[in-house]
Design an enzyme around this catalytic site. Sequence first.
Site, PDB file in Angstrom:
ATOM      1  CE  LYS A  86      -1.626   2.896   2.712  1.00 27.67           C
ATOM      2  NZ  LYS A  86      -1.504   4.261   2.148  1.00 27.67           N
ATOM      3  N   GLY A 112       7.777   5.309   8.064  1.00 32.06           N
ATOM      4  CA  GLY A 112       6.943   6.491   8.307  1.00 32.06           C
ATOM      5  C   GLY A 112       7.255   7.072   9.671  1.00 32.06           C
ATOM      6  CB  SER A 113       5.371   9.397  11.797  1.00 27.46           C
ATOM      7  OG  SER A 113       4.187   8.692  12.129  1.00 27.46           O
ATOM      8  CB  VAL A 136       2.129   5.832  11.960  1.00 28.52           C
ATOM      9  CG1 VAL A 136       1.496   4.669  11.207  1.00 28.52           C
ATOM     10  CG2 VAL A 136       1.287   7.088  11.783  1.00 28.52           C
ATOM     11  N   GLY A 137       4.357   4.217  13.684  1.00 30.69           N
ATOM     12  CA  GLY A 137       5.161   3.002  13.871  1.00 30.69           C
ATOM     13  C   GLY A 137       4.827   2.294  15.173  1.00 30.69           C
ATOM     14  CD  GLU A 194      14.364   1.078   8.819  1.00 33.44           C
ATOM     15  OE1 GLU A 194      14.857   2.045   9.440  1.00 33.44           O
ATOM     16  OE2 GLU A 194      14.860  -0.061   8.863  1.00 33.44           O
ATOM     17  CB  CYS A 210      13.879   9.162   7.657  1.00 32.87           C
ATOM     18  SG  CYS A 210      12.933   8.341   6.434  1.00 32.87           S
ATOM     19  CD  GLN A 264       5.992  17.683   6.050  1.00 31.67           C
ATOM     20  OE1 GLN A 264       5.577  16.575   6.343  1.00 31.67           O
ATOM     21  NE2 GLN A 264       6.699  18.432   6.911  1.00 31.67           N
ATOM     22  CD  GLU A 278      11.081  12.669  11.095  1.00 29.62           C
ATOM     23  OE1 GLU A 278      10.062  12.039  11.413  1.00 29.62           O
ATOM     24  OE2 GLU A 278      12.010  12.180  10.416  1.00 29.62           O
TER      25      GLU A 278
HETATM   26  C1  UN1 Z   1      15.175   8.631   3.764  1.00 27.20           C
HETATM   27  O1  UN1 Z   1      15.963   9.306   4.409  1.00 27.20           O
HETATM   28  O2  UN1 Z   1      13.959   8.784   3.933  1.00 27.20           O
HETATM   29  O3  UN1 Z   1      20.307   7.797   2.451  1.00 27.20           O
HETATM   30  C2  UN1 Z   1      15.663   7.647   2.765  1.00 27.20           C
HETATM   31  C3  UN1 Z   1      19.671   8.498   1.685  1.00 27.20           C
HETATM   32  C4  UN1 Z   1      18.817   7.849   0.632  1.00 27.20           C
HETATM   33  C5  UN1 Z   1      17.602   7.228   1.234  1.00 27.20           C
HETATM   34  C6  UN1 Z   1      16.946   8.141   2.207  1.00 27.20           C
HETATM   35  N1  UN1 Z   1      19.606   6.866  -0.049  1.00 27.20           N
HETATM   36  O4  UN1 Z   1      19.711   9.704   1.767  1.00 27.20           O
END
Ligand code: UN1
Length: 512
Positions: free
Chosen positions: A191, A244-245, A248-249, A266, A300, A347, A401
């Site tokens: 999804k 995601g956040s 939610v995780g 993640e 992230c 956002q 964040e």
């Molecule tokens: C992410 O930070 O959401 O390492 C993924 C990086 C990319 C992947 C980032 N290869 O900046």
Amino acid sequence: MATDTLTKPVIDGSIPKTKVFKNFIDGEWVESACGQTFEDRNPADTREVVATFQRSNKEDVDAAVDAAKAAFAKWRLVPAPRRAEMVFRAAEILIDRKEDHARDMTREMGKVLAETRGDVQEAIDAAYYNAGEGRRLFGPTVPSELPNKFAMAVRQPIGVCGMITPWNFPMAISSWKLLPAVVCGNTCVIKPAQDTPLSTFNLVRALTDAGIPKGVINVVTGYGPEAGTPLLEHTAVRAISFTGSSAVGKIIGTTSAKTFKHCSLELGGKNPMIVLDDANLELAIEGGLWGAFGTTGQRCTATSRIIVQKGVYRKFIDQFVARAKKIKVGNGLDETVEMGPAVNENQLKTDLKYIEIGKDEGAKMVTGGNRLDKGDYQHGWFLEPTVFIDVDPKMRIAQEEIFGPVVSIIPCDDLEDAIAIANGIEYGLSSSLYTKDVNKAFSAVRDLEAGITYINAPTIGAEVHLPFGGTKATGNGHREGGIGAIDFYTEWKSVYVDYSDKLQKAQIDRAE
Ligand code: UN1
């Protein structure tokens, strides 16, 4: 192209270039059970509808899981090297389509073309890497404690895997999940984020064109509570991978535990970049700008805190701010643009809210802070690159964040102080240190609480063959990328073959 072409199975062909996408279930294009759709609009110009997607619910998810379950019976028996060859072919197909897919991605999520090309490239890299793994999938073979007995462990697929992906790396992150899963013999229901389903479809199209059979990968689009939750709660789904956040995780982890699902999370980051007095300042400034404002700060791993030693603090700020002011913001399809819009209105509102929080907390905003909404900007979600200085590490803008182009610069006394500041957050994804002193570099590698540490590079730029993920509130101990993903998508089976022709009792029958 007429929508009815979408009812054709696509195993033999490709996903038609169209503005209306149905769900992709068991190799067929299927409308959502409720008959509703939603629009994917270009964040740089919201007048443009990039494509329309199905608004799915439990009924659609159930159908996709049934298809994946049925496909698993055959797919798990296809030899892993054969499965991997299909993934290898998908890499070659993606190379041919790279420019088209990059353009689609810029239109659906806003990041600049150079970066969306990188996102597609990351999926290509992941395809080559995982294709190679299909000829390994190593397990240990060990000497038995007993004579005439053989002992080894083999990797087995888990079954149906559910994937819930984010919008910021819509093809790369989908590939991190789908590719190791299918090479290991699992089947999938994905999804994608509602802001970016097109890039996931583009990836899945390459995989089906490369020969992945029907039912092995199914795509159901829609919103988290309506389409994500039923996937998460489905008892036939044996593994869930979510990016995601952290908020939610936490729900995903707790819900997965109720049905003993494997669960890989993640989550968020508040990634520090430390600049010591002895650093190559020009390099650090260039890296900081890229880490903070690349992808409009929507990684992230984005560099959201820059911790600078007092000896170079003022000099760093002067040059960093002067350069931040010159960043060209605009539509990512224009090759001269350096920073695209926020992905959506929500956002942008979050970014603006944190800018207000930073000001209220007493941090000094030295550039940015405003929405750009005049002239060419009027139909998009644009924001100026924003820099706060003299930030106290305990302020909310230095702890939470934001996921936008807002960076906090924090002064520090020395490496020890910098590491204490860097570690003083709930997250532990990425981190970085600029220095020429090898002793300091290795101390930081040891002491920074994060899943990734860069020396003399910003906090972004991970490669697909090493583990990707973080500590503390960033995850639950799993890693994507590299062998970590193979570990997640397989289950160990230990195998003992006794060829002694007699009952041998482990731990009991010992020749003293
Ligand atoms: C992410 O930070 O959401 O390492 C993924 C990086 C990319 C992947 C980032 N290869 O900046």
